[in-house]
Design a protein around this motif. Structure first.
Motif, PDB file in Angstrom:
ATOM      1  N   ASP A   1     -10.239  11.593   3.587  1.00  0.00           N
ATOM      2  CA  ASP A   1      -9.827  11.688   4.985  1.00  0.00           C
ATOM      3  C   ASP A   1      -8.641  12.639   5.098  1.00  0.00           C
ATOM      4  OD1 ASP A   1     -11.717   9.928   5.998  1.00  0.00           O
ATOM      5  OD2 ASP A   1     -10.450   8.184   5.615  1.00  0.00           O
ATOM      6  N   LEU A   2      -8.616  13.387   6.182  1.00  0.00           N
ATOM      7  CA  LEU A   2      -7.505  14.289   6.450  1.00  0.00           C
ATOM      8  C   LEU A   2      -6.606  13.646   7.489  1.00  0.00           C
ATOM      9  CD1 LEU A   2      -9.507  17.627   6.676  1.00  0.00           C
ATOM     10  CD2 LEU A   2      -7.960  16.932   4.839  1.00  0.00           C
ATOM     11  N   GLY A   3      -5.298  13.703   7.227  1.00  0.00           N
ATOM     12  CA  GLY A   3      -4.397  13.082   8.183  1.00  0.00           C
ATOM     13  C   GLY A   3      -2.958  13.369   7.828  1.00  0.00           C
ATOM     14  N   MET A   4      -2.070  12.619   8.445  1.00  0.00           N
ATOM     15  CA  MET A   4      -0.632  12.858   8.221  1.00  0.00           C
ATOM     16  C   MET A   4       0.137  11.578   8.499  1.00  0.00           C
ATOM     17  SD  MET A   4       0.057  14.978  11.693  1.00  0.00           S
ATOM     18  CE  MET A   4      -0.033  14.187  13.276  1.00  0.00           C
ATOM     19  N   LEU A   5       1.397  11.625   8.122  1.00  0.00           N
ATOM     20  CA  LEU A   5       2.322  10.568   8.497  1.00  0.00           C
ATOM     21  C   LEU A   5       3.186  11.107   9.634  1.00  0.00           C
ATOM     22  CD1 LEU A   5       3.373   9.391   4.928  1.00  0.00           C
ATOM     23  CD2 LEU A   5       2.236   7.966   6.644  1.00  0.00           C
ATOM     24  N   ASP A   6       3.331  10.322  10.699  1.00  0.00           N
ATOM     25  CA  ASP A   6       4.154  10.823  11.807  1.00  0.00           C
ATOM     26  C   ASP A   6       5.623  10.451  11.579  1.00  0.00           C
ATOM     27  OD1 ASP A   6       4.515   8.190  12.550  1.00  0.00           O
ATOM     28  OD2 ASP A   6       3.239   8.301  14.340  1.00  0.00           O
TER      29      ASP A   6
ATOM     30  N   GLU B   1      -4.791  15.805   2.693  1.00  0.00           N
ATOM     31  CA  GLU B   1      -5.699  14.715   2.332  1.00  0.00           C
ATOM     32  C   GLU B   1      -4.896  13.443   2.083  1.00  0.00           C
ATOM     33  OE1 GLU B   1      -8.318  15.352  -1.019  1.00  0.00           O
ATOM     34  OE2 GLU B   1      -9.317  13.426  -0.681  1.00  0.00           O
ATOM     35  N   ILE B   2      -5.446  12.343   2.547  1.00  0.00           N
ATOM     36  CA  ILE B   2      -4.780  11.041   2.383  1.00  0.00           C
ATOM     37  C   ILE B   2      -5.161  10.444   1.023  1.00  0.00           C
ATOM     38  CG2 ILE B   2      -4.518   8.718   3.348  1.00  0.00           C
ATOM     39  CD1 ILE B   2      -3.833  10.412   5.572  1.00  0.00           C
ATOM     40  N   LEU B   3      -4.158  10.111   0.231  1.00  0.00           N
ATOM     41  CA  LEU B   3      -4.394   9.419  -1.043  1.00  0.00           C
ATOM     42  C   LEU B   3      -3.722   8.061  -0.995  1.00  0.00           C
ATOM     43  CD1 LEU B   3      -4.347  12.654  -1.799  1.00  0.00           C
ATOM     44  CD2 LEU B   3      -4.406  11.742  -4.131  1.00  0.00           C
ATOM     45  N   ILE B   4      -4.366   7.081  -1.617  1.00  0.00           N
ATOM     46  CA  ILE B   4      -3.895   5.695  -1.485  1.00  0.00           C
ATOM     47  C   ILE B   4      -3.795   5.018  -2.844  1.00  0.00           C
ATOM     48  CG2 ILE B   4      -4.527   3.386  -0.612  1.00  0.00           C
ATOM     49  CD1 ILE B   4      -3.650   5.286   1.623  1.00  0.00           C
ATOM     50  N   ARG B   5      -2.701   4.297  -3.019  1.00  0.00           N
ATOM     51  CA  ARG B   5      -2.600   3.369  -4.144  1.00  0.00           C
ATOM     52  C   ARG B   5      -2.317   1.997  -3.554  1.00  0.00           C
ATOM     53  NH1 ARG B   5       1.353   4.769  -9.058  1.00  0.00           N
ATOM     54  NH2 ARG B   5       2.933   3.938  -7.657  1.00  0.00           N
ATOM     55  N   SER B   6      -2.977   0.980  -4.106  1.00  0.00           N
ATOM     56  CA  SER B   6      -2.855  -0.338  -3.496  1.00  0.00           C
ATOM     57  C   SER B   6      -3.284  -1.385  -4.514  1.00  0.00           C
ATOM     58  CB  SER B   6      -3.767  -0.379  -2.257  1.00  0.00           C
ATOM     59  OG  SER B   6      -4.465  -1.584  -2.165  1.00  0.00           O
ATOM     60  N   PRO B   7      -2.718  -2.588  -4.428  1.00  0.00           N
ATOM     61  CA  PRO B   7      -3.150  -3.636  -5.378  1.00  0.00           C
ATOM     62  C   PRO B   7      -4.602  -4.041  -5.181  1.00  0.00           C
ATOM     63  CG  PRO B   7      -1.462  -4.483  -3.866  1.00  0.00           C
ATOM     64  CD  PRO B   7      -1.654  -3.040  -3.532  1.00  0.00           C
ATOM     65  N   SER B   8      -5.191  -3.690  -4.034  1.00  0.00           N
ATOM     66  CA  SER B   8      -6.588  -4.076  -3.812  1.00  0.00           C
ATOM     67  C   SER B   8      -7.560  -2.933  -4.119  1.00  0.00           C
ATOM     68  CB  SER B   8      -6.781  -4.558  -2.371  1.00  0.00           C
ATOM     69  OG  SER B   8      -6.355  -3.585  -1.451  1.00  0.00           O
ATOM     70  N   LEU B   9      -7.060  -1.905  -4.801  1.00  0.00           N
ATOM     71  CA  LEU B   9      -7.911  -0.763  -5.163  1.00  0.00           C
ATOM     72  C   LEU B   9      -9.081  -1.206  -6.048  1.00  0.00           C
ATOM     73  CD1 LEU B   9      -7.349   2.239  -4.495  1.00  0.00           C
ATOM     74  CD2 LEU B   9      -6.312   2.459  -6.740  1.00  0.00           C
ATOM     75  N   MET B  10     -10.196  -0.505  -5.912  1.00  0.00           N
ATOM     76  CA  MET B  10     -11.363  -0.803  -6.757  1.00  0.00           C
ATOM     77  C   MET B  10     -11.032  -0.540  -8.224  1.00  0.00           C
ATOM     78  SD  MET B  10     -13.695   2.542  -6.091  1.00  0.00           S
ATOM     79  CE  MET B  10     -13.012   4.187  -6.177  1.00  0.00           C
TER      80      MET B  10
ATOM     81  N   VAL C   1      -1.866   8.906  10.767  1.00  0.00           N
ATOM     82  CA  VAL C   1      -2.728   9.469  11.806  1.00  0.00           C
ATOM     83  C   VAL C   1      -3.861  10.197  11.088  1.00  0.00           C
ATOM     84  CG1 VAL C   1      -2.870  11.019  13.788  1.00  0.00           C
ATOM     85  CG2 VAL C   1      -0.740   9.771  13.342  1.00  0.00           C
ATOM     86  N   ILE C   2      -5.089   9.864  11.425  1.00  0.00           N
ATOM     87  CA  ILE C   2      -6.245  10.492  10.774  1.00  0.00           C
ATOM     88  C   ILE C   2      -6.795  11.561  11.718  1.00  0.00           C
ATOM     89  CG2 ILE C   2      -8.483  10.094   9.664  1.00  0.00           C
ATOM     90  CD1 ILE C   2      -6.187   8.528   8.394  1.00  0.00           C
TER      91      ILE C   2
ATOM     92  N   VAL D   1       0.861  -1.189   0.000  1.00  0.00           N
ATOM     93  CA  VAL D   1       0.000   0.000   0.000  1.00  0.00           C
ATOM     94  C   VAL D   1       0.894   1.234   0.000  1.00  0.00           C
ATOM     95  CG1 VAL D   1      -1.712   1.334   1.296  1.00  0.00           C
ATOM     96  CG2 VAL D   1      -1.907  -1.157   1.163  1.00  0.00           C
ATOM     97  N   GLU D   2       0.558   2.188  -0.868  1.00  0.00           N
ATOM     98  CA  GLU D   2       1.336   3.433  -0.936  1.00  0.00           C
ATOM     99  C   GLU D   2       0.437   4.600  -0.573  1.00  0.00           C
ATOM    100  OE1 GLU D   2       4.008   3.264  -4.736  1.00  0.00           O
ATOM    101  OE2 GLU D   2       2.246   2.003  -5.027  1.00  0.00           O
ATOM    102  N   VAL D   3       1.010   5.560   0.129  1.00  0.00           N
ATOM    103  CA  VAL D   3       0.221   6.698   0.594  1.00  0.00           C
ATOM    104  C   VAL D   3       0.881   8.004   0.176  1.00  0.00           C
ATOM    105  CG1 VAL D   3       1.370   6.791   2.847  1.00  0.00           C
ATOM    106  CG2 VAL D   3      -0.933   7.699   2.617  1.00  0.00           C
ATOM    107  N   LYS D   4       0.050   8.990  -0.114  1.00  0.00           N
ATOM    108  CA  LYS D   4       0.521  10.365  -0.287  1.00  0.00           C
ATOM    109  C   LYS D   4      -0.359  11.250   0.577  1.00  0.00           C
ATOM    110  CE  LYS D   4       2.169  10.291  -5.096  1.00  0.00           C
ATOM    111  NZ  LYS D   4       3.619  10.466  -4.847  1.00  0.00           N
ATOM    112  N   VAL D   5       0.245  12.268   1.165  1.00  0.00           N
ATOM    113  CA  VAL D   5      -0.518  13.272   1.909  1.00  0.00           C
ATOM    114  C   VAL D   5      -0.358  14.574   1.133  1.00  0.00           C
ATOM    115  CG1 VAL D   5      -0.846  14.421   4.124  1.00  0.00           C
ATOM    116  CG2 VAL D   5       0.013  12.073   4.057  1.00  0.00           C
ATOM    117  N   LEU D   6      -1.482  15.071   0.593  1.00  0.00           N
ATOM    118  CA  LEU D   6      -1.395  16.227  -0.308  1.00  0.00           C
ATOM    119  C   LEU D   6      -2.172  17.423   0.227  1.00  0.00           C
ATOM    120  CD1 LEU D   6      -1.917  14.596  -3.852  1.00  0.00           C
ATOM    121  CD2 LEU D   6       0.205  14.921  -2.577  1.00  0.00           C
ATOM    122  N   ASP D   7      -1.690  18.612  -0.108  1.00  0.00           N
ATOM    123  CA  ASP D   7      -2.451  19.817   0.205  1.00  0.00           C
ATOM    124  C   ASP D   7      -3.467  20.079  -0.909  1.00  0.00           C
ATOM    125  OD1 ASP D   7      -1.188  21.070  -1.923  1.00  0.00           O
ATOM    126  OD2 ASP D   7       0.200  22.211  -0.654  1.00  0.00           O
TER     127      ASP D   7
END
Lengths: 500, 110
Positions: A386-391, A348-357, A397-398, A329-335
């Motif tokens: 969702d709004l969040g960050m990477l610590d 905002e949390i963005l996700i890329r993953s092999p199980s994506l729809m 963290v959401i 699973v890959e994540v980006k936190v973008l403004d």
């Protein structure tokens, strides 16, 4: 592909128990036999074609599980529906995505009787009536496999219904390959073992209940112990009597169980306790740790992405903690401008993953939503809202939500749908619906209603009107009447959890 | 399913002197509190069906009944509870009194 995977697991552990549902115990060998029998029935007796959707309107039960694998075996699509929905709500989905048949039970079949113009009675498969019940156990011919081609890895296997905030239902579909990839990655993150005992109490119509308490364990040779209907004492008894090792629950379940007078050792068999659907308040996590010696771990995911991250057992208890990303699973936190945020900065949390729809043409996205898909994807990453960050430790963290979607402990409710329903009540001029936190830190629905006519200024009138159009859980708990909707009325900002 | 193996302890014994009206008022307060309804207690008439004032989905029912168990120190058998009973506050209050008067279910073998 999915069915073959199950068959390989069954070949390794034929006599291990796959499913326990009340008095029914089904070994892996028996599970594959029933899957084959039911697949034959769907294909030969009902002519369910590859790619066709089959509705599932069932509580958690062994027939759901067998039905799912049988549908996957013939390359058809399992489409679970929330069993609380009324006929009108089901209709809005099956108008958008037609279904070839539906599995239901005697207790739940009523809405389907009203939808007989869209789905004829002979295609409403009531699993606890003899004609259908027999199809699970009697192979209709000597063949072990239904004839025909194998389902494609890129064929859709699961269609999950989900809510946005636009008044229009959405369907998130996953291919066979995406489901297997997601399950493998979660299995790795949780170190799932053969014969490990899982409790399946979160409904299978939730992405998390389906994936994490049923699909993942069954692909790893584990045992799934099904609870049809949650109640806190019954749940504690189930865990104790079956020596459950892995629990998937929700904050709601945690709270109700913690409210019971239970011995401290009731859950002594539990190795892993995952909470999903909504953020678990730290006070509740601490309560479980103190009372039962269990570190509840937050699991974060969605119908659109599959499981995203899981807290580790040794991480500090923290508001909004969503844990470590599961493999791949890959994540980006973008403004708002699409620039990446630094660690500890909220975006905002963005996700890329092999199980994506994915759509039926294999592109990432909701089914039949090309306009929407262009907005919710950025470079192949799904915008979760969702709004969040990477610590500092790269744990998620959401802290809140960007969209208006209301989350009732894992069941998403579209405020626009509730607003539209209430605005149909004569005398109502305008309505705003939002999620607010009650004092138990559970999200509930609030409606602010501007009325023209004093007859409409009545909680009873609103509730009775809503009941005609909406499932019970979508009826607002907090109802305020006003002369005019204030311009600044919003729900999310009232939710005060998290943000640093 | 065995429902008796989890012992409850520290059950508050309900004061048998408690009048039905008291019980009824407490049931109403528990309803409003446990479900976070924004209704003034006096605005919820006992004769009103709960259907008229709220959505009674399965989670709301659990929330309400477990709060009742705590308030009255009783055990309600969730599987056996009829939804019609929950909708009717006076009937519910009578049911709670009868459960509270009966010996605890955990003393009787399954």
């Amino acid at each position: 592909m999915i069915a073959e995977h199950l068959e390989r697991t069954a070949a390794k552990f034929p006599d291990s128990i796959a499913l326990i549902d009340g008095e029914t115990r089904i070994s892996y060998l028996e599970l594959t036999r029933r899957v084959t029998a039911f697949a034959q029935y769907l294909k030969q007796d009902l002519a369910v074609a590859p790619g066709a959707a089959v509705g599932f309107f069932l509580p958690n039960c062994w027939e759901f599980v067998v039905g799912f694998f049988a549908v996957a075996k013939i390359g058809a699509v399992c489409m679970p529906f929330n069993t609380r929905w009324r006929a009108s709500e089901l209709e809005s989905y099956i108008r958008q995505i037609p279904i070839s048949a539906v599995l239901t039970s005697q207790q739940l079949r009523e809405p389907w009787d009203r939808l007989s113009e869209m789905i004829p009675p002979e295609r409403v498969l009531v699993v606890d009536e003899p004609a259908v019940a027999n199809a699970f156990t009697h192979e209709s011919s000597g063949q072990t496999d239904p004839p025909g081609h194998r389902p494609l890895a890129t064929g859709i296997a699961l269609q999950l219904t989900t809510s946005g905030s636009t008044g229009r239902p959405r369907v998130a579909a996953r291919t066979q390959r995406a489901m297997l990839a997601g399950a493998t990655n979660v299995g790795q993150a949780l170190e799932v073992r053969a014969k490990q005992r899982f409790a399946a109490v979160v409904p299978f119509y939730h992405a998390s209940g389906f994936g994490n308490s049923m699909f993942v364990p069954l692909l790893h040779g584990a045992t799934v112990i099904i609870m049809k209907q949650f109640d806190p004492r019954g749940f504690a008894n189930l865990v104790r009597s079956h020596k459950i090792q892995v629990l998937l629950v929700s904050p709601f379940i945690l709270r109700l169980v913690a409210g019971q007078d239970l011995d401290a050792d009731v859950f002594c068999s539990v190795e892993t306790c995952l909470s999903s659907g909504a953020p678990t308040p730290p006070a509740l996590t601490k309560q479980w740790q103190d009372r039962f010696g269990i570190r509840v771990r937050q699991l974060y995911g969605s119908s659109e992405t599959g499981t995203i991250s899981i807290e580790t057992a040794d991480s500090p208890i923290r508001t909004g903690a969503a844990g470590t990303l599961v493999p791949e699973v890959e994540v980006k936190v973008l403004d708002n401008e699409g620039a990446e945020k630094a660690l500890n900065e909220v975006g905002e949390i963005l996700i890329r993953s092999p199980s994506l729809m994915s759509t039926d043409s294999g592109m990432p996205g909701y089914l039949d939503e090309s306009g929407l898909n262009a907005r919710v994807f950025t470079n192949g990453y799904f915008r979760t809202g969702d709004l969040g960050m990477l610590d500092d430790d790269h744990n998620l963290v959401i802290v809140g939500r960007k969209t208006r979607v209301i989350n009732l402990g894992g069941t998403k409710v579209d405020p626009a749908e509730v607003e539209a329903a209430i605005e149909k009540l004569p005398g109502v001029r305008q309505c705003r619906v939002m999620g607010v936190m009650d004092r138990r830190q559970s999200e509930i629905i609030k409606a602010v209603i501007a009325v023209d006519d004093e007859h409409a200024r009545s909680r009873q009138a609103v509730v009775e009107h809503c009941r005609q159009l909406l499932a019970e859980h979508k009826i607002p708990r907090v109802i305020d009447f006003v002369d005019d909707i204030p311009v600044d009325v919003t729900g999310k900002q009232l939710i005060t959890w998290g943000a640093n | 399913m065995k429902t008796t193996s989890i012992e409850t302890t520290n059950i508050k014994t309900m004061n048998m002197e408690t009048t039905r009206d008291d019980v009824l008022a407490r049931v109403r307060r528990v309803l409003i509190d446990s479900l976070s309804l924004n209704i003034e207690e006096d605005d919820l008439r006992y004769s009103e069906s709960l259907d008229q004032v709220m959505g009674l989905d399965s989670l709301a029912v659990l929330e309400f009944t477990t709060a009742l168990e705590k308030e009255f120190g009783i055990m309600i058998e969730h599987e056996k509870l009829e939804l019609s009973l929950l909708r009717d506050l006076p009937a519910l209050a009578r049911y709670i009194q009868s459960v509270a008067a009966a010996p605890p279910a955990s003393d009787t073998p399954a």
